[in-house]
Scaffold this motif. Sequence first.
Motif, PDB file in Angstrom:
ATOM      1  N   TYR A  50       0.869  -1.171   0.000  1.00  0.00           N
ATOM      2  CA  TYR A  50       0.000   0.000   0.000  1.00  0.00           C
ATOM      3  C   TYR A  50       0.908   1.223   0.000  1.00  0.00           C
ATOM      4  O   TYR A  50       1.559   1.527   1.003  1.00  0.00           O
ATOM      5  N   GLU A 106      -2.422   0.281  -4.599  1.00  0.00           N
ATOM      6  CA  GLU A 106      -2.334  -1.065  -4.038  1.00  0.00           C
ATOM      7  C   GLU A 106      -1.663  -1.992  -5.044  1.00  0.00           C
ATOM      8  O   GLU A 106      -1.969  -1.954  -6.239  1.00  0.00           O
ATOM      9  N   ARG A 150      -4.861 -15.433   7.374  1.00  0.00           N
ATOM     10  CA  ARG A 150      -5.597 -14.596   8.315  1.00  0.00           C
ATOM     11  C   ARG A 150      -4.668 -13.560   8.939  1.00  0.00           C
ATOM     12  O   ARG A 150      -3.461 -13.757   9.033  1.00  0.00           O
ATOM     13  N   ASP A 151      -5.253 -12.445   9.321  1.00  0.00           N
ATOM     14  CA  ASP A 151      -4.603 -11.449  10.160  1.00  0.00           C
ATOM     15  C   ASP A 151      -5.681 -10.532  10.717  1.00  0.00           C
ATOM     16  O   ASP A 151      -6.879 -10.756  10.481  1.00  0.00           O
ATOM     17  N   ASP A 175      -7.484  -5.845   8.807  1.00  0.00           N
ATOM     18  CA  ASP A 175      -8.539  -5.359   7.912  1.00  0.00           C
ATOM     19  C   ASP A 175      -9.018  -3.956   8.278  1.00  0.00           C
ATOM     20  O   ASP A 175      -9.271  -3.139   7.382  1.00  0.00           O
ATOM     21  N   PRO A 176      -9.177  -3.590   9.571  1.00  0.00           N
ATOM     22  CA  PRO A 176      -9.561  -2.203   9.888  1.00  0.00           C
ATOM     23  C   PRO A 176      -8.539  -1.182   9.399  1.00  0.00           C
ATOM     24  O   PRO A 176      -8.921  -0.080   8.971  1.00  0.00           O
ATOM     25  N   ARG A 216      -6.594  -1.550   6.729  1.00  0.00           N
ATOM     26  CA  ARG A 216      -6.764  -1.478   5.268  1.00  0.00           C
ATOM     27  C   ARG A 216      -7.983  -0.634   4.905  1.00  0.00           C
ATOM     28  O   ARG A 216      -7.955   0.127   3.928  1.00  0.00           O
ATOM     29  N   THR A 217      -9.042  -0.775   5.684  1.00  0.00           N
ATOM     30  CA  THR A 217     -10.245   0.018   5.423  1.00  0.00           C
ATOM     31  C   THR A 217      -9.975   1.513   5.598  1.00  0.00           C
ATOM     32  O   THR A 217     -10.418   2.340   4.786  1.00  0.00           O
ATOM     33  N   LYS A 221      -8.124   3.148   2.738  1.00  0.00           N
ATOM     34  CA  LYS A 221      -8.907   3.398   1.526  1.00  0.00           C
ATOM     35  C   LYS A 221      -9.777   4.638   1.639  1.00  0.00           C
ATOM     36  O   LYS A 221     -10.401   5.045   0.655  1.00  0.00           O
ATOM     37  N   ASN A 232      -7.742  -6.753  19.292  1.00  0.00           N
ATOM     38  CA  ASN A 232      -8.160  -8.133  19.037  1.00  0.00           C
ATOM     39  C   ASN A 232      -7.906  -9.028  20.250  1.00  0.00           C
ATOM     40  O   ASN A 232      -8.552 -10.069  20.396  1.00  0.00           O
TER      41      ASN A 232
END
Length: 365
Positions: free
Chosen positions: A46, A55, A158-159, A162-163, A165-166, A169, A194
């Motif tokens: 990124y 990306e 898995r990791d 994701d938040p 990456r969101t 964007k 987490n």
Amino acid sequence: MKSGKYLRMLGLPLLFGSHRTKEILHVNPTIIPFREEANEVSVFIYDYNGESLTEHHSGSVEDCLDFKTSNHISWINIDGLRKSDVEKVSNHYGIHPLLMEDILSINQRPKMDEVEGVLFCLLNMLYFNDLKKTVEAEQVSIVLGNDFVISFQEDSRRDVFDPVRTKLKLPKSIVRQRSADYLLYAMLDVIVDNYFVVMEKVSEQIEILEEEVIRRSNTRSLARINQLRKELIILKRNITPVRDLVNAIIRSESDLLEERTTKYFKDVYDHIVQAYDLCENYRDVIMSMQDLYINNVNLKMNEVMKVMAIVTCVLAPATVIGGIFGMNFDVIPYAHHKWGFYFAVGAMFFIPLWMLWIFKKRGWF
């Protein structure tokens, strides 16, 4: 048939989880670990600033080497570790060989190091396996450099990022407007957050087990207590050092960390301290639950012994009367009386009933 076969048939090794104990305790940092080379390597890049985001996805680490001079902030996430790939990336981005060794190691204690112009963080991402009811850990290494962040993960499936990456964007997100140290904060923040998700799953298991122990205490309950205690060891082993890791970042005077970002790391520190306190609370609950199990077992044993004692006392008169009239003497009172048998049997019934009435009146049962 050997005893081992009986144990396998009964499923006792699975019940008590001796293999889990081996996974948790048999760790020797002085032995060079053997790491299997990843079959596939996924590289997610990124490259961003406040106005644009690009990306890239590749199966080769060579594609990420050019982003060192992109004049943007670059997040390079490498899923799947191979020694040759780690060495290539480390040599290109100026990562010290000692840090390279830490990246390739396994079962490392979470830590933070600052070596030759890069800031290195090593910690574990935690997951809860709903099928096995166990806590799983995946080691992640994060390298902060001048306008770049490189993360090395073991598992490509898995990791918890994701938040992040969101947010990347979103053009107006803080991550896009700040420097690379804020990206490091965002990654540490989602990892720590987490932990609470995993701890909530463990808390649910503790609540279910507590109800089970109160209602019926058996060997399976003790096995579940033992299993949850091992999972809490995993939690504490991974959470406690992260507190020192974040504290070291806050106290660091590295040029890679902006002063305005310090307050965000303090927020992560508050969260990890709270997670540590919760972990200690869970441990206290488990220890109390074990005491409750032992008390319930002792209570059941006392109930059994009380019933057996009452039965013994009730049968004692009949035993004594039968023993007296069963003696081998020529002259025994009422031995040859026509009502002697009925007198003896009546006494055998009347005396126990009178004893039961006395026991009940005194509240012995």
